[in-house]
Design a protein around this motif. Structure first.
Motif, PDB file in Angstrom:
ATOM      1  N   CYS A 105      -4.076  -3.546  -7.939  1.00  9.02           N
ATOM      2  CA  CYS A 105      -3.395  -2.453  -6.697  1.00  9.02           C
ATOM      3  C   CYS A 105      -3.849  -3.108  -5.577  1.00  9.02           C
ATOM      4  N   VAL A 106      -5.088  -3.682  -5.191  1.00  8.48           N
ATOM      5  CA  VAL A 106      -5.519  -4.269  -4.019  1.00  8.48           C
ATOM      6  C   VAL A 106      -4.813  -5.484  -3.812  1.00  8.48           C
ATOM      7  N   VAL A 107      -4.431  -6.378  -4.686  1.00 12.68           N
ATOM      8  CA  VAL A 107      -3.940  -7.363  -4.590  1.00 12.68           C
ATOM      9  C   VAL A 107      -2.580  -7.154  -4.183  1.00 12.68           C
ATOM     10  N   ILE A 108      -1.699  -6.210  -4.795  1.00 12.57           N
ATOM     11  CA  ILE A 108      -0.305  -5.926  -4.676  1.00 12.57           C
ATOM     12  C   ILE A 108      -0.338  -5.376  -3.069  1.00 12.57           C
ATOM     13  N   VAL A 109      -1.166  -4.715  -2.553  1.00 14.16           N
ATOM     14  CA  VAL A 109      -1.231  -4.191  -1.254  1.00 14.16           C
ATOM     15  C   VAL A 109      -1.160  -5.298  -0.220  1.00 14.16           C
ATOM     16  N   ALA A 110      -2.097  -6.035  -0.525  1.00 13.26           N
ATOM     17  CA  ALA A 110      -2.314  -7.304   0.448  1.00 13.26           C
ATOM     18  C   ALA A 110      -1.258  -8.139   0.519  1.00 13.26           C
ATOM     19  N   LEU A 111      -0.476  -8.529  -0.576  1.00 13.39           N
ATOM     20  CA  LEU A 111       0.539  -9.455  -0.448  1.00 13.39           C
ATOM     21  C   LEU A 111       1.847  -8.716   0.128  1.00 13.39           C
ATOM     22  N   THR A 112       1.876  -7.420   0.182  1.00 10.97           N
ATOM     23  CA  THR A 112       2.872  -6.791   0.534  1.00 10.97           C
ATOM     24  C   THR A 112       3.647  -7.470   1.924  1.00 10.97           C
ATOM     25  N   LYS A 113       2.782  -7.178   2.881  1.00  7.59           N
ATOM     26  CA  LYS A 113       3.087  -7.824   4.134  1.00  7.59           C
ATOM     27  C   LYS A 113       3.651  -9.109   4.441  1.00  7.59           C
ATOM     28  N   PRO A 114       2.605  -9.969   3.981  1.00  4.58           N
ATOM     29  CA  PRO A 114       3.071 -11.482   4.112  1.00  4.58           C
ATOM     30  C   PRO A 114       4.479 -11.993   3.396  1.00  4.58           C
ATOM     31  N   LEU A 115       4.299 -11.350   2.116  1.00  9.00           N
ATOM     32  CA  LEU A 115       5.625 -11.485   1.161  1.00  9.00           C
ATOM     33  C   LEU A 115       6.984 -10.878   1.755  1.00  9.00           C
ATOM     34  N   GLY A 116       6.892  -9.737   2.221  1.00  6.70           N
ATOM     35  CA  GLY A 116       7.893  -8.986   2.928  1.00  6.70           C
ATOM     36  C   GLY A 116       8.527  -9.944   4.282  1.00  6.70           C
TER      37      GLY A 116
END
Length: 55
Positions: free
Chosen positions: A13-24
């Motif tokens: 969950c932490v990895v998913i939340v951390a990647l949300t902004k840069p991937l978006g």
């Protein structure tokens, strides 16, 4: 469920939340046709695939 199992779920969950902004940000630039950091590498490959397939 064991402690290791819970830690894996939390880490995921932490990895998913951390990647949300840069991937978006990256996906927005790609879909708008803007230049990204991978454009110099991937653009010639894409052009070669289009040439090879006759597009």
């Amino acid at each position: 469920m064991t402690v290791i199992g819970w830690l894996q779920i939390i880490l995921f969950c932490v990895v998913i939340v951390a990647l949300t902004k840069p991937l978006g940000w990256y996906m927005t630039r790609v879909f708008n046709g803007e230049r990204t950091f991978s454009s110099p590498v991937l653009r010639p490959i894409e052009a070669g695939i289009y040439w090879f397939s006759g597009v």
